[in-house]
Design an enzyme around this catalytic site. Structure first.
Site, PDB file in Angstrom:
ATOM      1  N   TYR A   1      44.743  20.778   0.556  1.00  0.00           N
ATOM      2  CA  TYR A   1      44.225  20.129   1.762  1.00  0.00           C
ATOM      3  C   TYR A   1      45.315  19.275   2.385  1.00  0.00           C
ATOM      4  CZ  TYR A   1      41.795  16.538   4.484  1.00  0.00           C
ATOM      5  OH  TYR A   1      41.415  15.665   5.483  1.00  0.00           O
TER       6      TYR A   1
HETATM    7  N1  LIG Z   1      35.102  12.319   7.222  1.00  0.00           N
HETATM    8  C1  LIG Z   1      36.154  11.547   6.918  1.00  0.00           C
HETATM    9  O1  LIG Z   1      36.011  10.441   6.340  1.00  0.00           O
HETATM   10  C2  LIG Z   1      37.537  11.992   7.274  1.00  0.00           C
HETATM   11  C3  LIG Z   1      37.739  13.065   8.126  1.00  0.00           C
HETATM   12  N2  LIG Z   1      39.010  13.451   8.451  1.00  0.00           N
HETATM   13  C4  LIG Z   1      39.204  14.566   9.383  1.00  0.00           C
HETATM   14  O2  LIG Z   1      38.388  14.346  10.534  1.00  0.00           O
HETATM   15  C5  LIG Z   1      37.857  15.598  11.004  1.00  0.00           C
HETATM   16  C6  LIG Z   1      36.343  15.521  11.037  1.00  0.00           C
HETATM   17  O3  LIG Z   1      35.876  15.195   9.739  1.00  0.00           O
HETATM   18  P1  LIG Z   1      34.370  15.586   9.319  1.00  0.00           P
HETATM   19  O4  LIG Z   1      33.466  15.389  10.478  1.00  0.00           O
HETATM   20  O5  LIG Z   1      34.073  14.900   8.031  1.00  0.00           O
HETATM   21  O6  LIG Z   1      34.527  17.146   9.092  1.00  0.00           O
HETATM   22  P2  LIG Z   1      33.536  18.192   8.368  1.00  0.00           P
HETATM   23  O7  LIG Z   1      33.899  18.290   6.920  1.00  0.00           O
HETATM   24  O8  LIG Z   1      32.152  17.832   8.736  1.00  0.00           O
HETATM   25  O9  LIG Z   1      33.992  19.565   9.075  1.00  0.00           O
HETATM   26  C7  LIG Z   1      33.853  19.712  10.463  1.00  0.00           C
HETATM   27  C8  LIG Z   1      33.469  21.121  10.760  1.00  0.00           C
HETATM   28  O10 LIG Z   1      34.547  22.001  10.461  1.00  0.00           O
HETATM   29  C9  LIG Z   1      33.961  23.281  10.358  1.00  0.00           C
HETATM   30  N3  LIG Z   1      34.779  24.239   9.626  1.00  0.00           N
HETATM   31  C10 LIG Z   1      35.229  24.139   8.361  1.00  0.00           C
HETATM   32  N4  LIG Z   1      35.899  25.256   8.005  1.00  0.00           N
HETATM   33  C11 LIG Z   1      35.852  26.086   9.079  1.00  0.00           C
HETATM   34  C12 LIG Z   1      36.343  27.388   9.336  1.00  0.00           C
HETATM   35  N5  LIG Z   1      37.009  28.079   8.409  1.00  0.00           N
HETATM   36  N6  LIG Z   1      36.090  27.939  10.559  1.00  0.00           N
HETATM   37  C13 LIG Z   1      35.410  27.248  11.491  1.00  0.00           C
HETATM   38  N7  LIG Z   1      34.920  26.003  11.320  1.00  0.00           N
HETATM   39  C14 LIG Z   1      35.141  25.440  10.109  1.00  0.00           C
HETATM   40  C15 LIG Z   1      32.655  23.058   9.630  1.00  0.00           C
HETATM   41  O11 LIG Z   1      31.741  24.040  10.089  1.00  0.00           O
HETATM   42  P3  LIG Z   1      30.367  24.329   9.303  1.00  0.00           P
HETATM   43  O12 LIG Z   1      29.368  23.471   9.994  1.00  0.00           O
HETATM   44  O13 LIG Z   1      30.106  25.768   9.415  1.00  0.00           O
HETATM   45  O14 LIG Z   1      30.574  23.904   7.876  1.00  0.00           O
HETATM   46  C16 LIG Z   1      32.275  21.627   9.982  1.00  0.00           C
HETATM   47  O15 LIG Z   1      31.105  21.541  10.770  1.00  0.00           O
HETATM   48  C17 LIG Z   1      38.404  16.667  10.054  1.00  0.00           C
HETATM   49  O16 LIG Z   1      39.559  17.258  10.587  1.00  0.00           O
HETATM   50  C18 LIG Z   1      38.743  15.874   8.801  1.00  0.00           C
HETATM   51  O17 LIG Z   1      39.740  16.507   8.007  1.00  0.00           O
HETATM   52  C19 LIG Z   1      40.119  12.833   7.920  1.00  0.00           C
HETATM   53  C20 LIG Z   1      39.962  11.781   7.057  1.00  0.00           C
HETATM   54  C21 LIG Z   1      38.670  11.261   6.720  1.00  0.00           C
HETATM   55  N1  LIG Z   2      36.987  18.116   6.677  1.00  0.00           N
HETATM   56  C1  LIG Z   2      36.875  16.951   6.034  1.00  0.00           C
HETATM   57  N2  LIG Z   2      37.996  16.253   5.724  1.00  0.00           N
HETATM   58  C2  LIG Z   2      37.854  15.083   5.035  1.00  0.00           C
HETATM   59  C3  LIG Z   2      36.603  14.590   4.672  1.00  0.00           C
HETATM   60  C4  LIG Z   2      35.447  15.346   5.037  1.00  0.00           C
HETATM   61  O1  LIG Z   2      34.303  14.968   4.741  1.00  0.00           O
HETATM   62  N3  LIG Z   2      35.639  16.515   5.700  1.00  0.00           N
HETATM   63  N4  LIG Z   2      36.461  13.421   3.992  1.00  0.00           N
HETATM   64  C5  LIG Z   2      37.528  12.748   3.583  1.00  0.00           C
HETATM   65  C6  LIG Z   2      37.270  11.514   2.755  1.00  0.00           C
HETATM   66  O2  LIG Z   2      36.488  10.596   3.458  1.00  0.00           O
HETATM   67  C7  LIG Z   2      38.489  10.782   2.298  1.00  0.00           C
HETATM   68  O3  LIG Z   2      39.098  10.202   3.430  1.00  0.00           O
HETATM   69  C8  LIG Z   2      38.070   9.681   1.324  1.00  0.00           C
HETATM   70  O4  LIG Z   2      39.215   9.096   0.793  1.00  0.00           O
HETATM   71  C9  LIG Z   2      38.914  13.186   3.874  1.00  0.00           C
HETATM   72  N5  LIG Z   2      38.943  14.383   4.686  1.00  0.00           N
END
Ligand SMILES: NC(=O)C1=CN([C@@H]2O[C@H](COP(=O)(O)OP(=O)(O)OC[C@H]3O[C@@H](n4cnc5c(N)ncnc54)[C@H](OP(=O)(O)O)[C@@H]3O)[C@@H](O)[C@H]2O)C=CC1
Ligand SMILES: Nc1nc2c(c(=O)[nH]1)N=C([C@H](O)[C@@H](O)CO)CN2
Length: 236
Positions: free
Chosen positions: A148
């Site tokens: 990742y």
């Molecule tokens: N949440 C957090 O605390 C953090 C988030 N981030 C970043 O912020 C962004 C948003 O995070 P978050 O809302 O938690 O994200 P999610 O984990 O909820 O993923 C967002 C969406 O990505 C879609 N997705 C995953 N794989 C694919 C694929 N192969 N093709 C098409 N769509 C895909 C999923 O679709 P489906 O609904 O089908 O599963 C999901 O709805 C991300 O880029 C994440 O890495 C970074 C650090 C912390």
């Molecule tokens: N696609 C996603 N990326 C990440 C997620 C997630 O829920 N979906 N969550 C994290 C964590 O919150 C991490 O920041 C905790 O240390 C990171 N990326």
């Protein structure tokens, strides 16, 4: 000719951060096209507000190219592209390669192909932006999410290269987030451990990402930059 109110494309907007950002853009009168992979309540909620949902499975080149083709049937211009779609998968013994390939595809290949094939749509809008949503973990690496982290590092590299390639018509920036919102299954012990990693020690919620997106879209003098939105993890 400059397109007025050209739509903003946000990927992976069926839930959580992407859904929140899409809703906030709609709140401000911005037209939105979003990608989704699974039918979720958020997908229908966005459609009900007039956003255009386009199915996308970014786990393969063919899936991404099919999305790009479908996108072109819906619009001839774009105000911005927000690459939000992401898979957060830890190493699991036996299918390490599958996980790596899947995250390479969604975090690097899909943004790369979408940016290359859709830059002409952005060039019909002034201003025009690409935002890559990355992760602060790139700063130091991750023992639990090696693939990742590596693929998010690749996304940060795409920010630099595309910013140079597309200037001055298109600004390209990133957001390095950390701990924005927990997942439903996260237990109290995990939550406490994660919150303790930052100086501010809070779960801020998705609005902090929207605020960062807004800043990047509105600022005419920022490109090739990745904003750190991590609660002060780097000073803890
Ligand atoms: N949440 C957090 O605390 C953090 C988030 N981030 C970043 O912020 C962004 C948003 O995070 P978050 O809302 O938690 O994200 P999610 O984990 O909820 O993923 C967002 C969406 O990505 C879609 N997705 C995953 N794989 C694919 C694929 N192969 N093709 C098409 N769509 C895909 C999923 O679709 P489906 O609904 O089908 O599963 C999901 O709805 C991300 O880029 C994440 O890495 C970074 C650090 C912390
Ligand atoms: N696609 C996603 N990326 C990440 C997620 C997630 O829920 N979906 N969550 C994290 C964590 O919150 C991490 O920041 C905790 O240390 C990171 N990326």
């Amino acid at each position: 000719m400059t397109a007025t109110n050209a739509p903003i494309l946000i990927t992976g907007a069926g839930q959580r951060v992407g859904l929140h950002c899409a809703e906030r853009l709609l709140d401000e009168g911005q037209s939105v096209i979003f990608s989704y992979r699974s039918e979720r309540p958020g997908v229908q909620a966005l459609r009900d507000r007039g956003a255009i949902g386009v199915f996308a499975d970014f786990s393969s080149e063919a899936g991404t190219l099919a999305f790009i083709a479908e996108l072109h049937t819906h619009t001839q211009s774009l105000r911005a592209i927000i690459h939000n779609a992401s898979a957060w998968v830890a190493e699991t013994p036996g299918d390490e390669s599958r996980a790596f390939i899947d995250m390479f595809s969604v975090h690097m290949l899909a943004p790369y192909l979408i940016n290359l094939h859709c830059s002409p749509l952005l060039q019909r809008s002034t201003p025009a932006d690409i935002v890559h949503i990355s992760d602060d973990v790139v700063r130091k690496g991750s023992r639990q999410h090696i693939a990742y982290c590596a693929t998010k590092a690749g996304l940060d590299s795409l920010t630099l290269s595309f910013a140079a390639q597309f200037a001055p018509l298109i600004k390209v920036n990133g957001i390095a987030a950390a701990m924005v919102m927990f997942n439903e299954g996260d237990d109290a012990a995990y939550r406490a451990k994660v919150l303790n990693k930052s100086a501010l020690g809070i779960e801020p919620g998705p609005e902090v990402i929207y605020q960062s997106v807004r800043y990047l879209l509105d600022n005419p003098y920022v490109t090739g930059t990745t904003l750190t939105v991590n609660g002060g993890r780097h000073i803890k």
